[in-house]
Design a protein around this motif. Structure first.
Motif, short mmCIF file in Angstrom:
data_model
loop_
_atom_site.label_atom_id
_atom_site.label_comp_id
_atom_site.label_asym_id
_atom_site.label_seq_id
_atom_site.Cartn_x
_atom_site.Cartn_y
_atom_site.Cartn_z
N ALA A 91 0.79 -1.23 0.00
CA ALA A 91 0.00 0.00 0.00
C ALA A 91 0.82 1.28 0.00
N ASP A 92 2.09 1.21 0.37
CA ASP A 92 2.91 2.43 0.41
C ASP A 92 4.38 2.07 0.20
N ALA A 93 4.65 1.46 -0.95
CA ALA A 93 5.98 0.91 -1.23
C ALA A 93 6.90 1.98 -1.81
N THR A 94 7.60 2.69 -0.94
CA THR A 94 8.64 3.61 -1.40
C THR A 94 9.78 2.79 -2.01
N THR A 95 10.68 3.47 -2.70
CA THR A 95 11.82 2.77 -3.29
C THR A 95 12.63 2.05 -2.22
N GLU A 96 12.78 2.66 -1.06
CA GLU A 96 13.53 2.03 0.03
C GLU A 96 12.83 0.76 0.51
N VAL A 97 11.51 0.82 0.64
CA VAL A 97 10.75 -0.36 1.06
C VAL A 97 10.82 -1.45 -0.01
N GLN A 98 10.75 -1.06 -1.28
CA GLN A 98 10.87 -2.05 -2.36
C GLN A 98 12.22 -2.76 -2.32
N ASP A 99 13.28 -2.01 -2.04
CA ASP A 99 14.61 -2.62 -1.96
C ASP A 99 14.69 -3.62 -0.81
N ILE A 100 14.08 -3.27 0.32
CA ILE A 100 14.05 -4.19 1.46
C ILE A 100 13.27 -5.45 1.09
N ASP A 101 12.13 -5.27 0.42
CA ASP A 101 11.31 -6.40 0.02
C ASP A 101 12.08 -7.34 -0.89
N GLU A 102 12.88 -6.77 -1.79
CA GLU A 102 13.67 -7.58 -2.72
C GLU A 102 14.72 -8.39 -1.98
N GLY B 253 -22.00 -3.96 22.49
CA GLY B 253 -21.01 -2.95 22.86
C GLY B 253 -19.62 -3.50 23.11
N SER B 254 -19.46 -4.81 23.07
CA SER B 254 -18.14 -5.40 23.32
C SER B 254 -17.20 -5.11 22.15
N GLU B 255 -15.91 -5.05 22.46
CA GLU B 255 -14.90 -4.75 21.44
C GLU B 255 -14.75 -5.92 20.47
N LEU B 256 -14.64 -5.60 19.18
CA LEU B 256 -14.43 -6.63 18.16
C LEU B 256 -13.07 -6.48 17.50
N GLY B 257 -12.76 -5.30 16.96
CA GLY B 257 -11.48 -5.11 16.29
C GLY B 257 -11.39 -3.75 15.64
N LEU B 258 -10.42 -3.58 14.75
CA LEU B 258 -10.24 -2.34 14.00
C LEU B 258 -10.37 -2.61 12.51
N TYR B 259 -10.96 -1.65 11.82
CA TYR B 259 -11.08 -1.68 10.36
C TYR B 259 -10.37 -0.46 9.80
N VAL B 260 -9.43 -0.68 8.88
CA VAL B 260 -8.68 0.40 8.25
C VAL B 260 -9.10 0.50 6.80
N LEU B 261 -9.42 1.71 6.35
CA LEU B 261 -9.80 1.94 4.95
C LEU B 261 -8.79 2.87 4.31
N ASP B 262 -8.20 2.42 3.20
CA ASP B 262 -7.24 3.20 2.41
C ASP B 262 -7.82 3.29 1.00
N LEU B 263 -8.53 4.37 0.73
CA LEU B 263 -9.39 4.45 -0.45
C LEU B 263 -8.68 4.87 -1.72
N TYR B 264 -7.71 5.79 -1.62
CA TYR B 264 -7.24 6.48 -2.82
C TYR B 264 -5.98 5.88 -3.43
#
Length: 682
Positions: free
Chosen positions: A83-94, A406-417
């Motif tokens: 979701a947010d692969a900068t060049t530095e992150v891409q190099d680490i992934d490689e 009312g009990s806690e279930l979890g978190l939902y993250v939305l990254d739309l754009y």
């Protein structure tokens, strides 16, 4: 860097274990993985060095307890790489890809660990285990066996080398695709070339160009072959430019050429399958899916291909008639014309222009009063935005989810754009997986790629984007609702050809009367969508299904064709192979290109769908049958939602999926509703 100074190596103090993204920097990742790998291997050695005979507790449960730190680090990292692969992150992934593959093999292929799993599996009928524990033993034994744990040392060494090579190649494929997709984004000099787009869409194109310091309008490319704007653009040359750019990705003679990459992936997958005793990679994959064999997949695809191609040809003839009757200088309809003239046919036949519906689909209202509203009515869950919690990117929003009591279930993250650092398409993935054993609650994220409008402009979604949001949220509900003891079964950890089922079911609420009336309001006037328009919209549900089904089936067949290749077969030309494969199944109509061509088919060459892209239509059999059940039983009610949640979503991967479906439906699925939905009845 010390372990104490690395935030990835400390348990998060944030609610639900949300990673503290605000403190995590790129340089933290590799040291965190190194520590997590070492700790995991130590945990495994403690299992294999136990002198007492293997039991469920000292082997299987201990295996489930191991690797918690690695899971935490990996979930965090791979959320960012997609979701947010900068060049530095891409190099680490490689750098990380072969290390991760080697580590996974060190666990999966461990002979001492496999022996202990075998011993527990052998005494399964004598052990006092509950259903989830019993299934867990079966799955670990099955998965380790299929992975090659029973091979001798020489063959294991070759298998490990293959897995490392493949991990590197699939990483390369994704990086090439991201870079080439960015490079091939189409620049237009004037708004006249983009006639037909709304002011908001032009604003988004101006903003995208400005973000790259370009003067003009920039149209980014989605993951699939087509583009939403092809239905609106009046200029035929502009349409052609966009489609040509999309289809060129990964197939040009440059640094991002994916043709040699994918050929090598196919060759190595075939070799690995042969090493594991299978005739092809497709045979290897389907052996542990509900389909069972490539032949079962082929039978379904061929049965659907002929009527789909027939319907597409009829639709093409109708488009040609429109062109012949309305254009001053008629031309032969081509692929880049299909969406534009399909909207003209839709308007003429149903008096519906889907692009004109966008003012009724304002993104925030669709989310709050559509997606969340349906979930609340069906399951009783509520959503409240947590502005105090920071995700991995400023554009990603965090919502707390609570149960009806009312009990806690979890978190939902939305990254739309959309953004240049995000891969194409739309997806859900866990950031934290639920497990009673580890006392963790779910944190899940949905990613889409909606163009970001200019400041002050509303985000108006297309009907396809509304569908995508509901679809991906179905995956999110699966991840949130699965309530299991063991992390192996958490969330969407189910068979690949079943995982799309819950998400496809969630699409049914888009046009459900009380849901649609709640969210489909004009973003300026607040007026609801005209009921007559809604009725005409429902009447179009089988419209253009020949084209839609054909382009999907063509991609599913390409995936199968590549992965049915034996180890001794060499493919010299990617384009020729594609053409022959599509001709073989009768889906070689150039006006209906495959939804993904090989060089940008990320699902199968860098994602988890290799030899499994068929799963969308396979799951849709269950989906269509389930939609019929909801309609027959009162629709959007808590009683129906609680049944679906308890018997399907809630079990995660802890039960055979077809058994879970039978438990929910009371019988096996019927294919008739699918055929009706897609207009494929005899």
């Amino acid at each position: 860097m010390t372990d104490d100074s690395n935030p990835l190596l400390q348990p998060s103090a944030l609610p639900y274990g949300l990673p503290d993204f605000a403190t995590i920097r790129a340089e933290h990742y590799l040291p965190a993985f190194e520590t997590a790998f070492a700790r995991h291997l130590t945990e495994i050695s403690r299992i294999t060095m136990v002198r007492s005979m293997p039991t469920f507790e000292n082997t299987i449960e201990a295996l489930e307890r191991s690797g918690e730190l690695l899971d935490r680090v990996a979930h965090t990292f791979y959320t960012v790489t997609s979701a947010d692969a900068t060049t530095e992150v891409q190099d680490i992934d490689e750098k990380l890809a072969p290390l991760m593959a080697a580590h996974q093999d060190a666990i999966t292929l461990d002979s001492a660990l496999y022996w202990r799993v075998q011993q527990v599996h052998a005494q399964l009928d004598r052990l006092e285990l509950d259903d989830e524990q019993r299934y867990l033993v079966e799955r670990h034994h099955r998965e380790m066996t299929l992975a090659g744990a029973g091979l001798d040392d020489e063959h294991k060494a070759r298998l490990t080398a293959l897995n490392q090579q493949l991990s590197t190649l699939t990483n390369t494929f994704e990086r090439n695709l991201l870079n080439d997709t960015n490079d091939l984004a189409v620049v237009f000099d004037s708004a006249d070339q983009l006639a037909g787009l709304s002011s908001g869409e032009l604003s988004a194109a101006r903003r995208a160009a400005a973000d790259r310091d370009i003067d003009g309008y920039l149209i980014a490319l989605p993951l699939f072959t087509g583009h939403p704007y092809l239905a609106q653009l009046c200029d035929r040359t502009s349409r052609r430019r966009i489609l040509d750019a999309s289809r060129a990705r990964g197939s040009r003679d440059n640094a991002h050429d994916n043709r040699p990459v994918l050929r090598e992936i196919v060759r190595l997958r075939a070799e690995r399958a042969a090493l594991l005793g299978f005739s092809s990679h497709a045979a290897y994959v389907t052996a542990d899916e509900t389909a069972g064999t490539p032949d079962a997949v082929e039978d379904m695809l061929r049965a659907l291909a002929a009527p789909s191609a027939r319907n597409a040809r009829a639709e093409q003839a109708e488009l040609q008639s429109i062109v012949d009757e309305t254009e001053a200088d008629p031309f032969t309809v081509e692929a880049h014309d299909w969406a534009f003239y399909t909207e003209k046919v839709r308007t003429a036949r149903y008096d519906i222009d889907t692009s004109a519906l966008r003012p009724w689909f304002e993104a925030e209202r669709v989310l709050q009063d559509g997606v969340f509203f349906a979930a609340t009515r069906l399951y009783g869950v509520t959503f409240s935005e947590r502005h105090d919690l920071v995700a991995y990117h400023p554009g990603a929003r965090v919502f707390e989810v609570r149960n009806a009591d009312g009990s806690e279930l979890g978190l939902y993250v939305l990254d739309l754009y959309t953004r240049d650092s995000k891969r194409g398409g739309a997806w859900m993935n866990p950031i934290v997986s639920q497990s009673r054993l580890r006392a963790t609650s779910p944190v899940v994220v949905n990613n889409l790629n909606v163009p970001l409008p200019g400041d002050g402009e509303p985000t108006l979604l297309t009907l396809d984007e509304v569908t995508t949001l509901f679809h991906e949220f179905g995956h999110a509900l699966h991840g949130l609702f699965a309530e299991v003891t063991y992390p192996h079964f958490a969330g969407t950890n189910v068979f690949r050809d079943f995982v799309e089922f819950p998400s496809q079911v969630n699409e049914m609420w888009i046009l459900w009367p009380e849901v649609l009336d709640n969210y489909a309001r004009h973003h300026v006037s607040g007026e609801p969508l005209d009921p007559a328009v809604v009725e005409r919209l429902r009447a179009t549900e089988t419209f253009d299904q020949g084209h839609a089904t054909s382009e999907y089936l063509a991609a599913a067949w390409l995936d199968q064709a590549w992965h049915r290749i034996g180890v001794d077969v060499e493919i010299a030309d990617v384009a020729e192979f594609e053409a022959a494969a599509l001709a073989d199944i009768g889906l070689d109509n150039p006006v209906v290109p495959t939804r993904y061509s090989s060089t940008y088919f990320a699902h199968v060459f860098s994602g988890g769908y290799s030899a499994g892209y068929y799963s969308y239509i396979w799951s849709e059999v269950l989906d269509a049958d389930t939609v019929e059940w909801f309609r027959d039983n009162g629709g959007l009610t808590r009683e129906n939602g609680d049944r679906f949640r308890a018997r399907l979503l809630g079990v995660g991967g802890s039960k055979d999926p077809l058994e879970a479906y039978h438990d929910f439906r009371g019988r096996s699925a019927d294919i008739a509703p699918l055929l009706k939905r897609r207009g494929l009845e005899a």
